[in-house]
Design a protein around this motif. Sequence first.
Motif, PDB file in Angstrom:
ATOM      1  N   ARG A 189       0.844  -1.227  -0.050  1.00 25.09           N
ATOM      2  CA  ARG A 189       0.136  -0.239   0.081  1.00 25.09           C
ATOM      3  C   ARG A 189       0.921   1.391   0.105  1.00 25.09           C
ATOM      4  N   GLU A 190       0.510   2.126  -0.899  1.00 25.77           N
ATOM      5  CA  GLU A 190       1.438   3.438  -0.890  1.00 25.77           C
ATOM      6  C   GLU A 190       0.728   4.565  -1.495  1.00 25.77           C
ATOM      7  N   VAL A 191       1.151   5.776  -0.760  1.00 19.77           N
ATOM      8  CA  VAL A 191       0.425   6.935  -1.172  1.00 19.77           C
ATOM      9  C   VAL A 191       1.889   8.019  -1.608  1.00 19.77           C
ATOM     10  N   LEU A 192       1.502   8.446  -2.755  1.00 15.78           N
ATOM     11  CA  LEU A 192       2.392   9.427  -3.404  1.00 15.78           C
ATOM     12  C   LEU A 192       2.017  10.895  -3.185  1.00 15.78           C
ATOM     13  N   TYR A 193       2.556  11.591  -2.567  1.00 15.45           N
ATOM     14  CA  TYR A 193       1.968  13.225  -2.544  1.00 15.45           C
ATOM     15  C   TYR A 193       3.023  14.005  -3.351  1.00 15.45           C
ATOM     16  N   ILE A 194       2.337  14.902  -4.424  1.00 21.21           N
ATOM     17  CA  ILE A 194       2.845  15.792  -5.127  1.00 21.21           C
ATOM     18  C   ILE A 194       2.389  17.232  -4.643  1.00 21.21           C
ATOM     19  N   VAL A 222       6.550  11.799  -0.211  1.00 21.65           N
ATOM     20  CA  VAL A 222       6.061  13.055  -0.591  1.00 21.65           C
ATOM     21  C   VAL A 222       7.236  13.639  -1.463  1.00 21.65           C
ATOM     22  N   VAL A 223       6.651  14.124  -2.713  1.00 29.01           N
ATOM     23  CA  VAL A 223       7.522  14.994  -3.483  1.00 29.01           C
ATOM     24  C   VAL A 223       6.971  16.556  -3.472  1.00 29.01           C
ATOM     25  N   THR A 242       9.710   8.275   1.350  1.00 25.68           N
ATOM     26  CA  THR A 242      10.926   8.950   0.919  1.00 25.68           C
ATOM     27  C   THR A 242      10.372  10.374   0.848  1.00 25.68           C
ATOM     28  N   TYR A 243      11.228  11.359   1.064  1.00 26.16           N
ATOM     29  CA  TYR A 243      11.024  12.838   0.959  1.00 26.16           C
ATOM     30  C   TYR A 243      11.877  13.575   0.078  1.00 26.16           C
ATOM     31  N   GLY A 244      11.384  14.310  -0.789  1.00 25.79           N
ATOM     32  CA  GLY A 244      12.128  15.034  -1.745  1.00 25.79           C
ATOM     33  C   GLY A 244      11.486  16.258  -2.080  1.00 25.79           C
ATOM     34  N   VAL A 245      12.462  17.157  -2.284  1.00 27.63           N
ATOM     35  CA  VAL A 245      12.080  18.810  -2.431  1.00 27.63           C
ATOM     36  C   VAL A 245      12.741  19.142  -3.945  1.00 27.63           C
ATOM     37  N   SER A 246      12.071  19.611  -4.869  1.00 27.87           N
ATOM     38  CA  SER A 246      12.478  19.772  -6.326  1.00 27.87           C
ATOM     39  C   SER A 246      13.067  20.919  -6.516  1.00 27.87           C
TER      40      SER A 246
END
Lengths: 414, 342
Positions: A189-194, A222-223, A242-246
Amino acid sequence: MTLIGAEGGGSESDSDEIDAERAQASLRAWEKKYQSERAWEDLEEDPLTGRLRVNARAVELRARERRAKMASAALRGGAAKGMMRFAYVVVDLSRAANEEDFRPNRLSVVGHCAAAFVREFFNQNPLSQLGIIVARNGVAERLTELSGSPEAHCAALRNALDASGDFSLQNTLNAARTSLKSIPSYGSREVLYIMSSLATCDPGNVWTEIQATKAAKVRVSVVAVAAELHVARRLSEETGGTYGVSMNADHLDDLIMAHAPPPPLAEDATKSCLVQMGFPQKKHVSKDALIVGTRGDYVCPRCSGRIDELPSQCTVCRLTLVSSPHLARSYHHLFPVPAFKEYASRNVSAKESGIVALECSACLASITDASLASECEHCSNVFCFACDIFIHERLHNCPHCSCATHVESRKKAS
Amino acid sequence: MPEPRDDDVTDDRSLLIVLVETNPRTWETSEGKGEGTPASRGLSSVLGATITFLNAFFALNQQNRAVVVAVHGDGCHYLYTSPLGVETDEDGDEAEDARWANKVGGLDPLQSEAGPTILRRLGELNAAETGSSATGAKRDKADSDDGPATSPFAGALSLALCYCNRAQALENAAGLRSKPRILCLQASQDNPTDYIPMMNAIFSAQRQSIPVDAFALGEHDSPFMQQAAHITRGAYVKPTLGDGLLQYLLSTAVMDLRSRAFLKLPAARGVDFRASCFCHNGPSSVGLRVLRLPLRLLRRSSRVRHVRHHIRRPRRSIIDVIDPSSRAISPPRPPARPPARA
Ligand SMILES: [Zn+2]
Ligand SMILES: [Zn+2]
Ligand SMILES: [Zn+2]
Ligand SMILES: [Zn+2]
């Protein structure tokens, strides 16, 4: 309503302070990396026009470096992959998405990236399912339910690109969690936030929702489009995501696409179990045959019912039906091509001079720059840089190793 | 003389990659067997048809280019490559004129060299093989007691795709449009161990929209080639007239991609979509998929043993498909092979 801002941070405990300090340190490291990148050294003057252009070779070398890093990360993460993924993509359509720091605005860039991600997701995870949640006006709106059709998701997303109001982390998390609760235990189960917003506007305590998500074994990544938000970072850390900032639009695309390949599987997240599935054959049905139900081209191997398309469930006996090519689409994650070595690392004379006269063993291109030649460790054939990239990122076969294993298998058989 | 990018009116330049099976083992065993198939007439008749076909292909468009790859017993070898369009463009007009001054039968001399080059290189290849007799003879001997010959088509397809990739990159840089396609002439049967590389190559071709046309020249259908043609929207042909190979080639594979849209190409009526078992190399139609265990399709007879085997020694990354059904459609059994070691 509680409003947690970017600078306000989360709660007050000591561990938070330590976390904040660690975040500070990583931020400094990040800045350092950025400073040492020396982007101007990649520029060179075009001898014909006198204009500045990006040095192609430097770009190629950097791409190789990036790929090597990805390959080693994949190795370190163990090869265990959750093959059936159930994921929600949460697209932030709050008023922050109307900002124009990206051209033409964040909304269109994010929309484009999300659609590309959906397609790539199904390319890499053919048996998985995905849904889209949009966050605007403080509520979570489930745009599409979990399903396996990329085009339906992309169409729904295209029609929904319109941003207003606030972003609510708690509401979106709750919507995703309740929907993911019902999926079978073998799926991940996964959630990806943009996320464009720098604040979240919640009806209650967002931390209890985060704990509930963690308990439900949902992995949240989260991206962030704009800047780091403490509560979002904590959310991804708590749930193993994972967490990333563009930094720019390309980087945003990279960050989002990094979630398309299956993530390493937590040991206890899924149990192994047996799922029965059928591989129907395609059989043409004659025009005057008497058929009750659908007149599909595929025949269920268990009950001989006709099915229109794959993958699906048999309408008669509920057997899960896939085509073997569907399954095979994800094989290259299981048996990746090992990274090629640099040719110069072994050949001393090539290393000294930097110049070689070789021919790529796959495409016959001549290679003169020793630093761009690579060599397969198994079959010792030399490849040009373009083939190296192509073999690892798109083809997933070493042409000569494929021949060699063929010959090998014949020897073994006799 | 690059064409304008918007070439809706002009014909497409094509890049055709021909993978022709030259494996001596195959041709030794197939000659005279399976009445009425092109394979029964021997390699030389197939090569003759291929070269005539290539000349027809070149005659259609001066800018058509071809690559011929020999799918041999020990690997794949380039037999002939047309110079890529962008390279010849740099010759300048004078060189161009000089080239055309001695043209043969309407063909660019560079193109008319194709036939002789193919035969010469193939001769060299065979000479090299018999030259390294010590190992070669041993392999031949060991090989000959075991089932039908197979050839590494998965590797050949991969090689062809690498070449297409380079050709497309070159042409895009020169502002030209390149339309590659692949033609496979397979006489032997599929080797089930090639399943994964074959599938990877097929999907890669599909993503680059390169159609794979497949000709099964032998007695048996080739499920891999059926799937390749089906997935990449190519043609699948199993000629029934042994001496009619040239006609089949000319009617299906010579046209450029734009003209193909108007043709009714032969396709396989049914496609065998069954996955193949890694342990026993047998196709399977109902599978149990064991998540997080090795991916295998196992035939029912050995199911229990293998489930136990894989559960005791799980390989973390992989998934298992096991055939549990006693009513599975009984497939044409491939020759028995010992199970692959895990
Ligand atoms: Zn059924
Ligand atoms: Zn190359
Ligand atoms: Zn290799
Ligand atoms: Zn086994």
